[in-house]
Design a protein around this motif. Structure first.
Motif: not given
Length: 773
Positions: A545, A547, A584-585
């Motif tokens: 993912q 960051w 994060d997302e």
């Protein structure tokens, strides 16, 4: 990772004289803001040459007073027969009037003379010194003088013993009223065995019209012989020779204390050449070569560790008593000792340019500087001695007429006064005391560049301290990891460190180091698509993912700054910390905070200054809130933040106006103007900074701020000893002068008065070698 725009840690970048600052391999957003801050900080000094110590210190400081006069050449002599101010005065009287001689610098302890001149032919200097029987030896540039001979060799001790027996025999024969020829024979033997050097120096002083102890002693001995006091003449010359020998041994003790500081490096080093380790003389080792040092051996040259680890005793350089662990990339200082392990290192400075060599050069120059008390004493002696000689002549001429009695009686009393007249004790007291103080300080890792600074330290009423690198460690430290959701602190720190491993900025590297310290066996995650968000932070893809790690501004621009997050960030920033948010997302995951933390010794340092009634003031380029937070921890009540170098200079001027004598403590080039303006400029951590060694008046070789108070206490102790010595010397002279005027003093008593006082002040001055400040 980026820094909040409203909070900025001022991490100093030390500028070494030999090398430019390396550029980071990956630009970091914090670097841009810090660079801008440094550029602003250097606004009063935009070019390297304007920061040269000579330019900064010339108008306001004596730190550079030992520089060669403009247009003058330098020549150095070793003077084997110069070991006290009496010989110095004789040489000054002979050389200073010579055409082309600009300045004379004396180092009595090392028996060296440096002549600054504008002469085409310097042979006249050597000839003049030889004429004075000073046994000069020309020292070439960079040449080390041969070791000085033993102060009192065995043959001199035997001669003194025989002279003592002969003088005692003369006294016994005189008491038994033996024939005059027998008394004269025993006395002549005593004079011949112990009086040769004194009588020869007395003759030289007479030829050059110099009123020194040798001239006065010679006159007293010859006068005693002419009036038939043979036994007294013998005892006077013997006692004087014994006192001279004891004084020479005492001065040798001070000399060895100084030499022990500058003779710490071994003669050879193990160098990798032609595929194997070779023992190579230090002078033959070049910069960049590979060196190996085993446990129990001394480091021969400054170097940087290539292979370690090892524990080193750096006490000879920094005064730090505990071993210091050294790892790859750490500096090594010549003179330190490997106590555990084997270290391989790359040489960074040749034998003549190491930290140890710079310390030795600074001590050498410090001894040549004349302290204020010494200058006063020299001026006093210049008038005191002729005055007492004139008084002695008047006693001899007017005594029979005013008080009656025979002419020979009053001539004898005049001779007694001549011996008392010599200010030897007064003059010798100051250089021995000052040198002992300098040696003591150097052993504690405090390099004082002259007696003038050693004496001025006691006058300090306020000390201005830079924050970063002086009261604080000077490097960022991870202080908080606050998790907000899903991830624990260790995982959040691992992700942040994985992102920051691609940046070479000090704050990013400090975060990576903090993770390694907490998880030494763990591995960082690989990062793809790493990128810098200018002025905001960094981003990349890891663990499947995206960051981001950034500052307050980044979170606000992303619209993710909730009231809770805002409150947490504000709390950290009020505490003087630099806060970063890991996202994060889905949003914010954790908050990480960095700060330049207070040194463990800083509060003790401020308490020690308070105990001395010295006011501590913090000066820093950091914002006021951060500065006040650190100051509160250290116990400092007066804080001035947001200061550029020019502001620090103004602050020092204000403190000088308010308090008089002021000390300035700093560790960077940006502190140089303030260091130069202060009454005493004190550089921190000078063992690794050539600029600090050259600019400051006092250099603390390690980073211990407690040594500022140690320096002031040592200065106060030195002042006390100087005053004691002056009182002793003048008091004893006054007592025996009164006895002489009252017809109660004899020649041998006068010798005790003069040389006894000299020995007292020398031994009193040497006490400073053992003082624990």
């Amino acid at each position: 990772m980026s820094t909040p725009t409203r909070r900025l840690i001022n991490i100093p970048i030390r500028v070494e004289a030999a090398a430019p600052r390396p550029a980071p391999t990956h630009a970091h957003p914090h670097h841009h803001e810090h660079a801008a801050h440094e550029e602003a900080s250097a606004s009063c000094c935009s070019h390297d040459d304007c920061c040269a110590p000579g330019d900064l210190t010339a108008p306001v400081s004596v730190a550079n007073s030992q520089a060669a006069p403009e247009g003058a050449d330098r020549i150095r002599f070793r003077i084997d027969k110069m070991d006290c101010p009496t010989e110095e005065r004789l040489i000054r009287n002979r050389l200073e009037p010579m055409a082309g001689v600009v300045r004379l610098d004396f180092n009595l302890i090392a028996r060296e003379l440096t002549v600054f001149h504008q002469l085409k032919d310097t042979s006249t200097l050597a000839a003049a010194l030889t004429e004075l029987d000073m046994a000069p030896t020309l020292l070439e540039v960079g040449q080390k003088a041969a070791p000085l001979p033993q102060a009192v060799p065995l043959h001199m001790k035997l001669q003194l013993a025989l002279a003592g027996l002969a003088a005692l025999a003369a006294e016994v024969l005189d008491w038994r009223e033996a024939p005059l020829w027998a008394i004269a024979l025993a006395a002549s033997l005593a004079v011949a065995l112990s009086g040769g050097p004194t009588l020869k120096k007395g003759w030289i002083a007479l030829r050059h019209l110099t009123l020194n102890i040798y001239f006065l002693m010679t006159l007293a001995v010859l006068g005693a012989v002419l009036i038939g006091k043979w036994s007294e003449a013998a005892m006077v010359i013997f006692l004087f020779a014994v006192a001279e020998a004891i004084e020479a041994v005492s001065l040798e003790h001070a000399r060895k204390a100084i030499q022990s500081l500058s003779a710490l490096a071994p003669d050879t080093a193990n160098i990798w050449r032609q595929g194997h380790w070779q023992s190579v003389p230090l002078d033959g080792v070049a910069e960049g070569e590979r060196m190996m040092v085993r446990a129990g051996e001394r480091i021969g040259l400054d170097a940087t560790v290539l292979k370690g680890p090892a524990a080193l005793n750096e006490a000879p350089i920094t005064g730090e008593s505990m071993p210091v662990d050294k790892h790859t990339g750490d500096p090594l200082f010549a003179g330190s000792i490997v106590v555990d392990g084997v270290v391989e290192a790359q040489v960074t400075a040749t034998a003549g340019h190491s930290t140890l060599a710079r310390i030795a050069a600074a001590i050498q120059e410090a001894q040549a500087q004349r302290a204020p008390t010494q200058r006063f004493v020299d001026q006093f002696a210049r008038y005191y001695t002729p005055s007492v000689v004139v008084l002695a002549v008047l006693v001899a001429l007017l005594g029979p007429w005013l008080a009656g009695g025979g002419a020979l009686h009053w001539v004898y009393q005049a001779l007694v006064m001549l011996v008392i007249a010599c200010p030897c004790a007064l003059v010798v007291s100051t250089p021995v005391t000052v040198v002992s103080g300098l040696a003591n300080a150097a052993r504690q890792g405090i390099l004082i560049k002259g007696g003038v600074h050693l004496e001025q330290g006691r006058l300090i009423k306020a000390v201005a301290l830079d924050k970063t690198g002086t009261l604080t460690a000077g490097r960022p430290t991870l202080t908080d990891v606050i998790t907000l959701q899903r991830y624990n602190a260790q995982n959040a720190l691992r992700i942040a460190a994985s992102l920051d491993q691609h940046s070479s900025h000090p704050i990013a590297q400090a975060l990576v180091a903090a993770w390694r310290e907490r998880d030494p066996h763990g591995a960082l995650a690989p990062v793809e698509h790493f990128d810098v968000l200018a002025g905001r932070g960094v981003k990349g893809r890891l663990l499947d993912q995206h960051w981001q790690l950034g500052n307050h501004r980044l979170v606000e621009e992303l619209g993710l700054c909730s009231p809770e997050l805002e409150a947490r960030l504000e709390t950290l920033e009020i505490q003087g910390k630099t806060a970063f948010v890991l996202l994060d997302e889905q949003g914010a995951v954790a908050i990480l905070a960095m700060a330049d933390t207070l040194r463990a010794e800083s509060r003790q340092a401020i308490e020690a200054l308070d105990a001395l009634n010295v006011k501590a003031v913090m000066l820093t380029g950091d914002n006021q809130a951060t500065a006040e937070h650190i100051a509160k921890q250290a116990g400092i009540t007066e804080v001035r933040g947001n200061m550029l170098p020019a502001d620090k200079l103004d602050a020092i001027n204000q403190l000088v106006a308010a308090h008089g004598a002021v000390g300035m403590v700093g560790d960077g080039v940006n502190d140089a103007p303030a260091l130069a303006r202060a009454t005493v400029g004190i550089a921190m951590g000078a063992a690794g900074t050539a600029t600090a060694l050259e600019t400051a008046d006092v250099a603390i070789m390690d980073d211990d701020p407690r040594k500022v108070a140690q320096f002031i206490r040592l200065s106060q102790a030195t002042s006390r000893v100087l005053k004691q010595n002056i009182a002793l010397a003048l008091g004893i002279k006054a007592v025996f002068l009164a006895l002489a005027l009252g017809n109660h003093a004899t020649l041998w008593m006068a010798v005790f008065a003069d040389m006894g006082a000299s020995l007292l002040v020398v031994f009193n001055g040497l006490r400073l070698l053992r003082l624990k400040a």
